[in-house]
Design a protein around this motif. Structure first.
Motif, PDB file in Angstrom:
ATOM      1  N   THR A   3       0.846  -1.187   0.000  1.00 31.01           N
ATOM      2  CA  THR A   3       0.000   0.000   0.000  1.00 31.01           C
ATOM      3  C   THR A   3       0.884   1.240   0.000  1.00 31.01           C
ATOM      4  OG1 THR A   3      -1.688  -1.184   1.241  1.00 31.01           O
ATOM      5  CG2 THR A   3      -1.807   1.218   1.271  1.00 31.01           C
ATOM      6  N   LYS A  46      -6.643   4.417   2.717  1.00 31.23           N
ATOM      7  CA  LYS A  46      -5.676   3.725   1.866  1.00 31.23           C
ATOM      8  C   LYS A  46      -5.446   2.279   2.300  1.00 31.23           C
ATOM      9  CE  LYS A  46      -3.058   7.760   0.356  1.00 31.23           C
ATOM     10  NZ  LYS A  46      -1.736   8.417   0.371  1.00 31.23           N
ATOM     11  N   THR A  47      -5.549   2.031   3.587  1.00 25.83           N
ATOM     12  CA  THR A  47      -5.281   0.684   4.094  1.00 25.83           C
ATOM     13  C   THR A  47      -6.548  -0.147   4.258  1.00 25.83           C
ATOM     14  OG1 THR A  47      -5.385   1.405   6.414  1.00 25.83           O
ATOM     15  CG2 THR A  47      -3.220   1.450   5.338  1.00 25.83           C
ATOM     16  N   SER A  49      -8.673   0.239   6.569  1.00 30.24           N
ATOM     17  CA  SER A  49      -8.862   0.007   8.005  1.00 30.24           C
ATOM     18  C   SER A  49     -10.169   0.603   8.480  1.00 30.24           C
ATOM     19  CB  SER A  49      -7.697   0.622   8.790  1.00 30.24           C
ATOM     20  OG  SER A  49      -6.482   0.013   8.435  1.00 30.24           O
ATOM     21  N   PHE A  58      -1.932  -3.461  10.386  1.00 32.37           N
ATOM     22  CA  PHE A  58      -1.278  -3.031   9.144  1.00 32.37           C
ATOM     23  C   PHE A  58       0.160  -2.600   9.423  1.00 32.37           C
ATOM     24  CE2 PHE A  58       0.104   0.375   6.351  1.00 32.37           C
ATOM     25  CZ  PHE A  58      -0.009  -0.228   5.109  1.00 32.37           C
ATOM     26  N   ARG A  62       3.617  -4.272   8.190  1.00 30.31           N
ATOM     27  CA  ARG A  62       4.528  -3.443   7.394  1.00 30.31           C
ATOM     28  C   ARG A  62       5.945  -3.516   7.953  1.00 30.31           C
ATOM     29  NH1 ARG A  62       3.464   0.446   3.632  1.00 30.31           N
ATOM     30  NH2 ARG A  62       4.950   2.143   3.419  1.00 30.31           N
TER      31      ARG A  62
END
Length: 113
Positions: A3, A46-47, A49, A58, A62
């Motif tokens: 992402t 974007k994630t 969530s 996340f 990462r």
């Protein structure tokens, strides 16, 4: 596929996953709460969530582990201290700290890269 998040969003995500509030993050980053809130909202979108647990998962993924995430928090804190020292040096004309600061910055970046 990884992402794509901005460095600012990543910083906010690291702090959120570490238990900091948006107000605390704003204070640490010297930004407004509104800016931090906007960056957090963008990170959530974007994630994909839905809550703080999702953001934390996340960020841990990462950084491959909780230890990796904690190391990232530590790195951000060290960089924050360095920036604070630079700001203090220039705003108080305490230039004598610059040689010490240059050595610290060099050592930090050498250890990271």
């Amino acid at each position: 596929m990884e992402t794509k998040i901005t460095p600012a969003e990543e910083t906010v995500g690291i702090y959120l996953a570490s238990g900091f509030t948006k107000k605390e993050i704003a204070s640490i980053c010297k930004k407004s709460e509104r800016t931090i809130g906007r960056q957090a909202d963008d990170l959530y979108k974007k994630t994909g969530s839905r809550n703080l647990s999702d953001i934390t998962r996340f960020m841990v993924r990462r950084y491959k582990s909780v230890d990796g995430l904690l190391n990232a928090v530590q790195d951000i804190a060290v960089l924050g201290l360095i920036v604070g020292m630079i700001y203090t040096a220039f705003t108080t004309n305490e230039i004598r700290w610059m040689d010490e600061l240059k050595t610290s910055v060099f050592s930090l970046f050498k250890s990271v890269f």
